[in-house]
Design a protein around this motif. Structure first.
Motif, mmCIF file in Angstrom:
data_model
loop_
_atom_site.group_PDB
_atom_site.id
_atom_site.type_symbol
_atom_site.label_atom_id
_atom_site.label_comp_id
_atom_site.label_asym_id
_atom_site.label_seq_id
_atom_site.Cartn_x
_atom_site.Cartn_y
_atom_site.Cartn_z
ATOM 1 N N ALA A 45 50.690 33.298 66.420
ATOM 2 C CA ALA A 45 51.261 33.095 65.079
ATOM 3 C C ALA A 45 52.081 31.807 65.032
ATOM 4 C CB ALA A 45 52.135 34.296 64.711
ATOM 5 N N THR A 46 51.777 30.970 64.042
ATOM 6 C CA THR A 46 52.413 29.661 63.904
ATOM 7 C C THR A 46 52.854 29.481 62.462
ATOM 8 O OG1 THR A 46 51.028 28.761 65.677
ATOM 9 C CG2 THR A 46 52.081 27.181 64.196
ATOM 10 N N THR A 47 54.119 29.098 62.287
ATOM 11 C CA THR A 47 54.719 29.024 60.956
ATOM 12 C C THR A 47 54.976 27.581 60.556
ATOM 13 O OG1 THR A 47 55.751 31.202 61.170
ATOM 14 C CG2 THR A 47 56.731 29.693 59.574
ATOM 15 N N ILE A 48 54.695 27.277 59.293
ATOM 16 C CA ILE A 48 55.003 25.962 58.722
ATOM 17 C C ILE A 48 56.473 25.953 58.344
ATOM 18 C CG2 ILE A 48 54.519 24.373 56.836
ATOM 19 C CD1 ILE A 48 51.699 25.550 56.715
ATOM 20 N N THR A 49 57.238 25.022 58.867
ATOM 21 C CA THR A 49 58.687 25.019 58.651
ATOM 22 C C THR A 49 59.062 24.671 57.218
ATOM 23 O OG1 THR A 49 58.840 22.713 59.376
ATOM 24 C CG2 THR A 49 59.145 24.410 61.048
ATOM 25 N N GLU A 50 58.191 23.997 56.488
ATOM 26 C CA GLU A 50 58.524 23.570 55.132
ATOM 27 C C GLU A 50 58.502 24.729 54.139
ATOM 28 O OE1 GLU A 50 59.268 19.974 54.579
ATOM 29 O OE2 GLU A 50 59.563 20.671 56.610
ATOM 30 N N CYS A 59 43.742 28.201 63.673
ATOM 31 C CA CYS A 59 43.308 28.055 62.279
ATOM 32 C C CYS A 59 44.075 26.943 61.577
ATOM 33 C CB CYS A 59 43.493 29.369 61.527
ATOM 34 S SG CYS A 59 42.419 30.707 62.065
ATOM 35 N N ILE A 60 45.394 26.923 61.729
ATOM 36 C CA ILE A 60 46.191 25.934 61.002
ATOM 37 C C ILE A 60 45.998 24.543 61.587
ATOM 38 C CG2 ILE A 60 48.315 26.229 62.342
ATOM 39 C CD1 ILE A 60 47.954 25.676 58.527
ATOM 40 N N VAL A 61 45.783 24.459 62.918
ATOM 41 C CA VAL A 61 45.528 23.150 63.524
ATOM 42 C C VAL A 61 44.212 22.575 62.992
ATOM 43 C CG1 VAL A 61 44.986 21.976 65.680
ATOM 44 C CG2 VAL A 61 46.907 23.553 65.593
ATOM 45 N N LYS A 62 43.166 23.397 62.926
ATOM 46 C CA LYS A 62 41.878 22.930 62.385
ATOM 47 C C LYS A 62 42.032 22.535 60.917
ATOM 48 C CE LYS A 62 39.050 25.836 65.439
ATOM 49 N NZ LYS A 62 38.175 27.039 65.496
ATOM 50 N N HIS A 63 42.811 23.305 60.164
ATOM 51 C CA HIS A 63 43.012 23.006 58.747
ATOM 52 C C HIS A 63 43.651 21.629 58.561
ATOM 53 C CE1 HIS A 63 44.145 23.628 54.519
ATOM 54 N NE2 HIS A 63 45.344 23.176 54.850
ATOM 55 N N PHE A 64 44.601 21.293 59.439
ATOM 56 C CA PHE A 64 45.314 20.022 59.308
ATOM 57 C C PHE A 64 44.464 18.830 59.750
ATOM 58 C CE2 PHE A 64 49.683 22.235 59.541
ATOM 59 C CZ PHE A 64 49.721 22.298 58.148
ATOM 60 N N PHE A 65 43.276 19.081 60.269
ATOM 61 C CA PHE A 65 42.376 17.972 60.578
ATOM 62 C C PHE A 65 41.903 17.279 59.297
ATOM 63 C CE2 PHE A 65 40.811 19.768 64.917
ATOM 64 C CZ PHE A 65 41.983 19.306 65.498
ATOM 65 N N TYR A 66 41.813 18.049 58.192
ATOM 66 C CA TYR A 66 41.280 17.474 56.953
ATOM 67 C C TYR A 66 42.229 17.628 55.761
ATOM 68 C CZ TYR A 66 40.058 22.370 56.062
ATOM 69 O OH TYR A 66 40.114 23.739 55.894
ATOM 70 N N SER A 67 43.406 18.172 55.977
ATOM 71 C CA SER A 67 44.362 18.333 54.881
ATOM 72 C C SER A 67 45.785 18.294 55.432
ATOM 73 C CB SER A 67 44.126 19.662 54.151
ATOM 74 O OG SER A 67 45.132 19.893 53.183
#
Length: 252
Positions: A45-50, A59-67
């Motif tokens: 589990a990984t949380t976005i601090t913002e 999942c979130i690392v792959k998502h940040f490849f394009y967004s």
């Protein structure tokens, strides 16, 4: 031997049933323990601090490849390096593993198979923990400091800064991309104004009016005082909501 009175047995049955804790179906907790990207249970589990939305790490690392936006609320996490603003949420991951039997062991087996198929050595963090007795594993886990986001305790107020607009004649400003901020309760409205000025690159002719509920706030008021005076009206999902607008300064 004499049999117990009829009322005794029924009373014991009622007592035992009354003392049972209520059981809730697991699917009621799905919004909190499942990833919004893969729809599976959270792994690493990984949380976005913002904005404090949580996803599987992969999942979130792959998502940040394009967004560079959060998949849930679409705020900009970081202009160029969104991976800077994510943190492991170990406490939530522990909760998921406790609620879903065998999920942790299944994930560990998957990782071991991944390394074996590729002829790679299994890392100690994966291999040793799978062979360790459950009692020892729990003892080691309890001895480690538990932390959700590594946020200093003095940053005890979470803000939601809501831009309501600018007075006619004000057009030279940048959008406020970081609406969610965690600060000290001792910070004042003046500190919030300075933060807004810097992020929106406002000119000296602009005045920032900050409102909470129906109250126009003064520069000297601390965030703790604002939260205590306005009460529940000031909060939204645990966030202190401050509305702000831009007006032309009387000195301009």
């Amino acid at each position: 031997m004499s049999s117990p009175p009829c009322g005794t047995t029924s009373h014991n049955v009622l007592s035992s049933s009354d003392s049972e804790e209520p059981k809730l179906p697991l699917n009621q907790f799905y919004p909190y323990i499942r990833c919004g990207l893969c729809c599976g249970f959270l792994i690493d589990a990984t949380t976005i601090t913002e904005c404090l939305h949580t996803f599987c790490k992969s999942c979130i690392v792959k998502h940040f490849f394009y967004s560079n936006r959060c998949p849930s609320c679409t705020i900009i996490v970081h202009q160029t390096q969104p991976l800077y603003n994510i943190r492991p949420d170990r406490q939530l991951q522990d909760i998921v593993y406790k609620m879903i039997p065998f999920l942790e062991e299944f994930e560990r087996e998957q990782m071991c198979n991944f390394y074996k198929k590729r002829g790679l050595g299994i890392p100690k963090s994966v291999g040793v923990s799978s062979a360790a007795p459950s009692g020892l594993k729990r003892q080691k886990k309890d001895s480690m400091p538990q932390c959700v986001l590594n946020i200093p305790p003095e940053l005890d107020v979470s803000l939601l800064l809501d831009f309501v607009g600018a007075e006619e004649g004000i057009s030279s400003y940048k959008p406020l991309e970081r609406r969610y901020v965690r600060v000290s309760g001792d910070a004042t409205i003046r500190h919030v104004e300075l933060f807004i000025r810097k992020k929106m690159e406002l000119s000296p002719t602009c005045q920032v009016d900050v409102v909470c509920g129906d109250n126009l706030l003064d520069h000297y008021q601390s965030l703790k005082d604002v939260q205590n005076s306005v009460g529940a009206e000031a909060l939204q999902d645990g966030l202190l909501v401050l509305h702000f607008g831009l007006v032309l300064s009387c000195l301009s």
